[in-house]
Write a protein that holds these residues in place. Structure first.
Motif, short mmCIF file in Angstrom:
data_model
loop_
_atom_site.label_atom_id
_atom_site.label_comp_id
_atom_site.label_asym_id
_atom_site.label_seq_id
_atom_site.Cartn_x
_atom_site.Cartn_y
_atom_site.Cartn_z
N ARG B 148 11.62 -3.73 54.32
CA ARG B 148 11.30 -2.61 53.78
C ARG B 148 12.53 -1.44 53.48
O ARG B 148 12.20 -0.54 52.76
N TYR B 149 13.67 -1.97 53.97
CA TYR B 149 14.55 -0.96 53.68
C TYR B 149 15.81 -1.59 52.95
O TYR B 149 16.19 -2.85 53.16
N HIS B 150 16.53 -1.05 52.06
CA HIS B 150 17.75 -1.38 51.46
C HIS B 150 18.89 -1.00 52.73
O HIS B 150 18.72 0.18 53.23
N VAL B 151 19.53 -1.86 52.84
CA VAL B 151 20.59 -1.81 54.01
C VAL B 151 21.99 -1.96 53.16
O VAL B 151 22.27 -3.16 53.06
N THR B 152 22.92 -0.80 53.10
CA THR B 152 24.00 -1.05 52.46
C THR B 152 25.32 -0.57 53.26
O THR B 152 25.08 0.58 53.77
N GLU B 153 26.26 -1.17 53.30
CA GLU B 153 27.43 -0.71 54.27
C GLU B 153 27.93 0.65 53.67
O GLU B 153 28.03 0.76 52.67
N LYS B 154 28.30 1.50 54.74
CA LYS B 154 28.82 2.80 54.48
C LYS B 154 30.24 2.44 53.98
O LYS B 154 30.90 1.57 54.29
N THR B 155 30.78 3.38 52.95
CA THR B 155 32.09 3.10 52.85
C THR B 155 33.04 3.70 53.54
O THR B 155 32.94 4.93 53.87
N PRO B 156 33.97 2.78 54.10
CA PRO B 156 35.10 3.44 54.95
C PRO B 156 35.92 4.42 54.46
O PRO B 156 36.09 4.34 53.29
N VAL B 157 36.07 5.58 55.20
CA VAL B 157 36.89 6.72 54.72
C VAL B 157 38.09 6.40 53.96
O VAL B 157 38.31 6.85 52.74
N VAL B 158 38.85 5.40 54.42
CA VAL B 158 39.90 5.06 53.82
C VAL B 158 39.98 4.33 52.57
O VAL B 158 40.57 4.78 51.52
N LYS B 159 38.77 3.65 52.33
CA LYS B 159 38.47 3.27 50.75
C LYS B 159 38.13 4.34 49.63
O LYS B 159 38.56 4.25 48.68
N VAL B 160 37.49 5.43 50.36
CA VAL B 160 37.14 6.34 49.63
C VAL B 160 38.38 7.49 49.10
O VAL B 160 38.40 7.72 47.93
N LYS B 161 39.31 7.47 50.03
CA LYS B 161 40.51 8.28 49.64
C LYS B 161 41.05 7.38 48.42
O LYS B 161 41.61 7.90 47.43
N GLN B 162 41.53 5.93 48.54
CA GLN B 162 41.72 4.95 47.61
C GLN B 162 41.24 5.45 46.18
O GLN B 162 41.66 5.61 45.18
N ALA B 163 40.04 5.18 46.37
CA ALA B 163 39.14 5.28 45.10
C ALA B 163 39.47 6.76 44.69
O ALA B 163 39.76 6.96 43.27
N GLN B 164 39.18 7.87 45.08
CA GLN B 164 39.70 8.98 44.72
C GLN B 164 41.32 9.12 44.08
O GLN B 164 41.23 9.65 42.76
#
Lengths: 167, 167
Positions: B148-164
């Motif tokens: 019933r739900y889409h279950v997707t892993e939350k992006t870890p904080v460290v990855k977000v920073k790298q992406a930015q």
């Protein structure tokens, strides 16, 4: 079917899921029932696995089955216990699971039983998985799921069709 | 904390979660132990709730506690049972939950006990929630969640920073 995220969380502490055979109280099918009564009363579990002399899992014995064997039509006769063996009153081999365990099957079996027996390839008793250990894994899973994952409702098919029409 | 999606699935069949008090085998604290032995052996449960004459939940009694009361130092003496009452060997009031039940608390309590007693506002016995009923709800939840739900892993904080940084 259990999805990947849920399965991963349920099995995250897989090594502590099974209580190893050497730490589980068991009886031999040849033990007399007076011995069985002592063991079952002292350990405080209502049902334990029965093994044969080769270490194979052959059944389950419950405290109430042993107590019933004491009852005559009207009286309680503890002396009767020495006349019976564990094999006389045990439930014969119920379902067991093999290693590595299928968590979906284990969760299903534990709806009806306090524990599931785990055997190796040769039906040798390997250990048990209890409702207690599974409920620890379930607690871990339901607490962690929405912390680690985004959980968003899937759009029902009918809504998708409507959205396509509008656009 | 349990997230909303998981909580909703766990409670989807909430009305069948509690076994109503009138369908649960209980004993009175004033019952003699020979009666308790018969009841506990016949119903096949290892532990049941004890009520007082007003219907209030006062404790739990187990088959092994009753059997222990039969043991003298070396012998089994069933005659001893008539000398004791349920109140003499019961565990005094353990934790109970109130209606409407908090599913997080129930899941925690069931790690250690086969059932949780439910009382109403005046400590009157209302029923029990068993591991069996909870495990049915757990099976339902783990099977339905990723349907019933889409279950997707939350992006870890460290990855977000790298992406930015990269962007």
């Amino acid at each position: 079917m259990i999805g990947n995220a849920v399965q991963e969380l349920l099995l995250e502490n897989e090594e502590s899921l099974m209580i190893d055979g050497e730490n589980v109280a068991t009886l031999l099918d040849t033990h007399p029932l007076d011995h069985a009564l002592l063991v079952l009363t002292n350990i405080g579990y209502s049902k334990i696995p029965v093994l044969d002399s080769e270490g194979r899992y052959v059944g389950l014995i419950s405290l109430s089955a042993v107590v019933e064997a004491m009852f005559n039509t009207t009286d309680i006769e503890p002396g009767r216990l020495a006349d019976f063996k564990v094999a006389d009153v045990m439930e014969e081999c119920r379902t067991a699971v093999k290693l590595p365990v299928n968590i979906e099957k284990v969760l299903n079996l534990l709806v009806n039983d306090n524990f599931v027996v785990v055997t190796d390839g040769n039906d040798t008793f390997a250990g048990i998985i209890t409702r207690r250990e599974i409920l620890k894994a379930v607690n871990h899973t339901v607490h962690e799921l929405e912390t680690r994952y985004h959980v968003t409702e899937k759009t029902p098919v009918v809504k998708v069709k409507q959205a396509q029409k509008i656009s």
